[in-house]
Design a protein around this motif. Structure first.
Motif, PDB file in Angstrom:
ATOM      1  N   GLY A 110     -49.994 137.034  84.505  1.00 24.51           N
ATOM      2  CA  GLY A 110     -49.191 137.604  85.580  1.00 24.51           C
ATOM      3  C   GLY A 110     -47.855 138.158  85.127  1.00 24.51           C
ATOM      4  O   GLY A 110     -47.243 138.957  85.827  1.00 24.51           O
ATOM      5  N   ARG A 111     -47.386 137.759  83.952  1.00 19.96           N
ATOM      6  CA  ARG A 111     -46.098 138.245  83.464  1.00 19.96           C
ATOM      7  C   ARG A 111     -46.220 139.495  82.606  1.00 19.96           C
ATOM      8  O   ARG A 111     -45.212 140.078  82.218  1.00 19.96           O
ATOM      9  N   ILE A 112     -47.440 139.883  82.284  1.00 18.27           N
ATOM     10  CA  ILE A 112     -47.621 141.084  81.474  1.00 18.27           C
ATOM     11  C   ILE A 112     -47.410 142.307  82.363  1.00 18.27           C
ATOM     12  O   ILE A 112     -48.169 142.541  83.293  1.00 18.27           O
ATOM     13  N   LEU A 113     -46.361 143.052  82.083  1.00 18.86           N
ATOM     14  CA  LEU A 113     -46.088 144.266  82.853  1.00 18.86           C
ATOM     15  C   LEU A 113     -46.709 145.489  82.195  1.00 18.86           C
ATOM     16  O   LEU A 113     -47.210 146.384  82.868  1.00 18.86           O
ATOM     17  N   ASP A 114     -46.664 145.520  80.874  1.00 16.48           N
ATOM     18  CA  ASP A 114     -47.115 146.709  80.160  1.00 16.48           C
ATOM     19  C   ASP A 114     -47.528 146.315  78.755  1.00 16.48           C
ATOM     20  O   ASP A 114     -46.923 145.429  78.144  1.00 16.48           O
ATOM     21  N   ILE A 115     -48.562 146.965  78.247  1.00 14.33           N
ATOM     22  CA  ILE A 115     -48.988 146.781  76.861  1.00 14.33           C
ATOM     23  C   ILE A 115     -48.994 148.151  76.210  1.00 14.33           C
ATOM     24  O   ILE A 115     -49.629 149.082  76.706  1.00 14.33           O
ATOM     25  N   THR A 116     -48.282 148.265  75.119  1.00 14.31           N
ATOM     26  CA  THR A 116     -48.294 149.490  74.335  1.00 14.31           C
ATOM     27  C   THR A 116     -49.120 149.239  73.087  1.00 14.31           C
ATOM     28  O   THR A 116     -48.921 148.233  72.401  1.00 14.31           O
ATOM     29  N   VAL A 117     -50.057 150.130  72.806  1.00 17.48           N
ATOM     30  CA  VAL A 117     -50.854 150.045  71.588  1.00 17.48           C
ATOM     31  C   VAL A 117     -50.344 151.118  70.641  1.00 17.48           C
ATOM     32  O   VAL A 117     -50.380 152.306  70.965  1.00 17.48           O
ATOM     33  N   GLU A 118     -49.839 150.695  69.501  1.00 18.42           N
ATOM     34  CA  GLU A 118     -49.364 151.626  68.478  1.00 18.42           C
ATOM     35  C   GLU A 118     -50.394 151.659  67.365  1.00 18.42           C
ATOM     36  O   GLU A 118     -50.784 150.615  66.841  1.00 18.42           O
ATOM     37  N   LYS A 119     -50.838 152.869  67.013  1.00 17.24           N
ATOM     38  CA  LYS A 119     -51.800 153.024  65.933  1.00 17.24           C
ATOM     39  C   LYS A 119     -51.208 153.973  64.900  1.00 17.24           C
ATOM     40  O   LYS A 119     -51.184 155.185  65.109  1.00 17.24           O
ATOM     41  N   PRO A 120     -50.726 153.440  63.774  1.00 15.83           N
ATOM     42  CA  PRO A 120     -50.235 154.340  62.732  1.00 15.83           C
ATOM     43  C   PRO A 120     -51.400 155.128  62.138  1.00 15.83           C
ATOM     44  O   PRO A 120     -52.571 154.841  62.422  1.00 15.83           O
ATOM     45  N   PHE A 121     -51.100 156.110  61.307  1.00 15.95           N
ATOM     46  CA  PHE A 121     -52.154 156.942  60.737  1.00 15.95           C
ATOM     47  C   PHE A 121     -53.183 156.096  60.000  1.00 15.95           C
ATOM     48  O   PHE A 121     -54.390 156.278  60.190  1.00 15.95           O
ATOM     49  N   SER A 122     -52.714 155.147  59.196  1.00 13.54           N
ATOM     50  CA  SER A 122     -53.667 154.291  58.477  1.00 13.54           C
ATOM     51  C   SER A 122     -54.471 153.443  59.460  1.00 13.54           C
ATOM     52  O   SER A 122     -55.644 153.149  59.226  1.00 13.54           O
ATOM     53  N   GLY A 123     -53.870 153.062  60.572  1.00 10.60           N
ATOM     54  CA  GLY A 123     -54.579 152.313  61.597  1.00 10.60           C
ATOM     55  C   GLY A 123     -55.643 153.143  62.283  1.00 10.60           C
ATOM     56  O   GLY A 123     -56.698 152.633  62.670  1.00 10.60           O
ATOM     57  N   ARG A 124     -55.385 154.424  62.433  1.00  6.27           N
ATOM     58  CA  ARG A 124     -56.395 155.309  63.013  1.00  6.27           C
ATOM     59  C   ARG A 124     -57.585 155.441  62.079  1.00  6.27           C
ATOM     60  O   ARG A 124     -58.723 155.508  62.516  1.00  6.27           O
ATOM     61  N   LEU A 125     -57.308 155.463  60.771  1.00  2.37           N
ATOM     62  CA  LEU A 125     -58.392 155.571  59.790  1.00  2.37           C
ATOM     63  C   LEU A 125     -59.198 154.279  59.690  1.00  2.37           C
ATOM     64  O   LEU A 125     -60.412 154.302  59.542  1.00  2.37           O
ATOM     65  N   PHE A 147     -51.340 144.333  63.392  1.00  5.36           N
ATOM     66  CA  PHE A 147     -52.617 144.382  62.676  1.00  5.36           C
ATOM     67  C   PHE A 147     -53.764 143.781  63.493  1.00  5.36           C
ATOM     68  O   PHE A 147     -54.471 142.895  63.041  1.00  5.36           O
ATOM     69  N   VAL A 148     -53.937 144.317  64.694  1.00  2.00           N
ATOM     70  CA  VAL A 148     -55.021 143.911  65.586  1.00  2.00           C
ATOM     71  C   VAL A 148     -56.194 144.856  65.348  1.00  2.00           C
ATOM     72  O   VAL A 148     -56.042 146.071  65.456  1.00  2.00           O
ATOM     73  N   GLY A 149     -57.338 144.297  65.003  1.00  2.00           N
ATOM     74  CA  GLY A 149     -58.538 145.107  64.842  1.00  2.00           C
ATOM     75  C   GLY A 149     -59.060 145.569  66.189  1.00  2.00           C
ATOM     76  O   GLY A 149     -58.953 144.856  67.180  1.00  2.00           O
ATOM     77  N   ARG A 150     -59.621 146.784  66.218  1.00  2.00           N
ATOM     78  CA  ARG A 150     -60.158 147.375  67.452  1.00  2.00           C
ATOM     79  C   ARG A 150     -59.179 147.242  68.616  1.00  2.00           C
ATOM     80  O   ARG A 150     -59.489 146.637  69.659  1.00  2.00           O
ATOM     81  N   PRO A 151     -57.962 147.769  68.488  1.00  2.00           N
ATOM     82  CA  PRO A 151     -56.923 147.525  69.499  1.00  2.00           C
ATOM     83  C   PRO A 151     -57.233 148.096  70.874  1.00  2.00           C
ATOM     84  O   PRO A 151     -56.865 147.487  71.881  1.00  2.00           O
ATOM     85  N   TYR A 152     -57.906 149.246  70.948  1.00  2.00           N
ATOM     86  CA  TYR A 152     -58.185 149.816  72.267  1.00  2.00           C
ATOM     87  C   TYR A 152     -59.194 148.958  73.033  1.00  2.00           C
ATOM     88  O   TYR A 152     -59.039 148.740  74.231  1.00  2.00           O
ATOM     89  N   GLN A 153     -60.210 148.445  72.333  1.00  2.00           N
ATOM     90  CA  GLN A 153     -61.175 147.565  72.984  1.00  2.00           C
ATOM     91  C   GLN A 153     -60.501 146.273  73.435  1.00  2.00           C
ATOM     92  O   GLN A 153     -60.771 145.758  74.515  1.00  2.00           O
ATOM     93  N   ARG A 154     -59.594 145.767  72.612  1.00  2.00           N
ATOM     94  CA  ARG A 154     -58.910 144.521  72.974  1.00  2.00           C
ATOM     95  C   ARG A 154     -57.946 144.746  74.138  1.00  2.00           C
ATOM     96  O   ARG A 154     -57.763 143.873  74.974  1.00  2.00           O
ATOM     97  N   ASP A 155     -57.333 145.912  74.208  1.00  2.00           N
ATOM     98  CA  ASP A 155     -56.487 146.248  75.354  1.00  2.00           C
ATOM     99  C   ASP A 155     -57.326 146.274  76.628  1.00  2.00           C
ATOM    100  O   ASP A 155     -56.913 145.755  77.665  1.00  2.00           O
ATOM    101  N   LEU A 156     -58.514 146.853  76.539  1.00  2.00           N
ATOM    102  CA  LEU A 156     -59.402 146.881  77.711  1.00  2.00           C
ATOM    103  C   LEU A 156     -59.821 145.471  78.127  1.00  2.00           C
ATOM    104  O   LEU A 156     -59.940 145.182  79.324  1.00  2.00           O
ATOM    105  N   ILE A 157     -60.031 144.595  77.161  1.00  2.00           N
ATOM    106  CA  ILE A 157     -60.373 143.201  77.484  1.00  2.00           C
ATOM    107  C   ILE A 157     -59.238 142.564  78.282  1.00  2.00           C
ATOM    108  O   ILE A 157     -59.474 141.919  79.310  1.00  2.00           O
ATOM    109  N   ILE A 158     -58.006 142.761  77.821  1.00  2.00           N
ATOM    110  CA  ILE A 158     -56.860 142.192  78.535  1.00  2.00           C
ATOM    111  C   ILE A 158     -56.763 142.777  79.940  1.00  2.00           C
ATOM    112  O   ILE A 158     -56.552 142.048  80.916  1.00  2.00           O
ATOM    113  N   GLN A 159     -56.939 144.093  80.068  1.00  2.00           N
ATOM    114  CA  GLN A 159     -56.852 144.735  81.385  1.00  2.00           C
ATOM    115  C   GLN A 159     -57.937 144.205  82.319  1.00  2.00           C
ATOM    116  O   GLN A 159     -57.677 143.966  83.505  1.00  2.00           O
ATOM    117  N   ARG A 160     -59.154 143.990  81.790  1.00  2.00           N
ATOM    118  CA  ARG A 160     -60.244 143.440  82.616  1.00  2.00           C
ATOM    119  C   ARG A 160     -59.919 142.021  83.078  1.00  2.00           C
ATOM    120  O   ARG A 160     -60.152 141.662  84.235  1.00  2.00           O
TER     121      ARG A 160
END
Length: 174
Positions: A110-125, A147-160
């Motif tokens: 309930g305290r999470i207002l916003d999550i920003t996912v930062e993916k540097p170039f090496s992270g995109r690769l 250094f979170v693996g599969r950050p977009y999928q994990r963001d979706l898990i948190i949102q769900r």
């Protein structure tokens, strides 16, 4: 399970509120890329062992000592990364880290207002990124998870999980 595995397990289950119905949705170890520097240090240690074998007897102790020092540092860095875990449950997110002593940082969903996912170039690769949490509190112990693996999928898990917990209003479609 061996002694090493039992001793150096972050023991996530001990931090759960089982009697309240808390269950792990996702346990996130660091992405494998964090082990590259320790692996390079092991390669340097191997080179120093080779130099030890070729060195004159009177100074052979120096490359041997350096090799053991570099190898010990690589092992320590690997252990620190292994013991750092980010956990998503049906009630909160928390991070457990530390080898000799443990530190636990918790944030209720309930305290999470916003999550920003930062993916540097090496992270995109290599498919890793960094989470930055914004909450109602100015300072918290769970602001940045790197250094979170599969950050977009994990963001979706948190949102769900947040949506299922009813912490966001219902979706309104106009």
């Amino acid at each position: 399970m061996g002694w090493f595995a039992r001793t150096f397990d972050p023991k996530i289950g001990t931090h759960l509120l089982r009697e309240e119905g808390e269950v792990i949705v996702d346990e996130v170890p660091h992405h494998w890329v964090v082990y590259l520097v320790p692996m390079l240090e092991c390669a340097v240690a191997t080179g120093l062992f080779y130099v030890f074998l070729l060195s004159p007897v009177d100074i052979a102790w120096l490359p041997l000592l350096l090799a053991f020092g570099v190898l010990a540092h690589a092992g320590w860095k690997s252990l620190v990364e292994h013991m750092d875990r980010f956990v998503i449950t049906n009630m909160r997110v928390f991070r457990v880290r530390g080898v000799l002593s443990q530190k636990l940082a918790t944030m209720p969903l309930g305290r999470i207002l916003d999550i920003t996912v930062e993916k540097p170039f090496s992270g995109r690769l290599l498919n890793y990124g960094h989470f930055v949490f914004e909450s109602a509190a100015q300072e918290q112990g769970l602001r940045e998870i790197r250094f979170v693996g599969r950050p977009y999928q994990r963001d979706l898990i948190i949102q769900r999980v947040v949506q299922r917990a009813g912490l966001r209003g219902p979706r309104v479609i106009n």
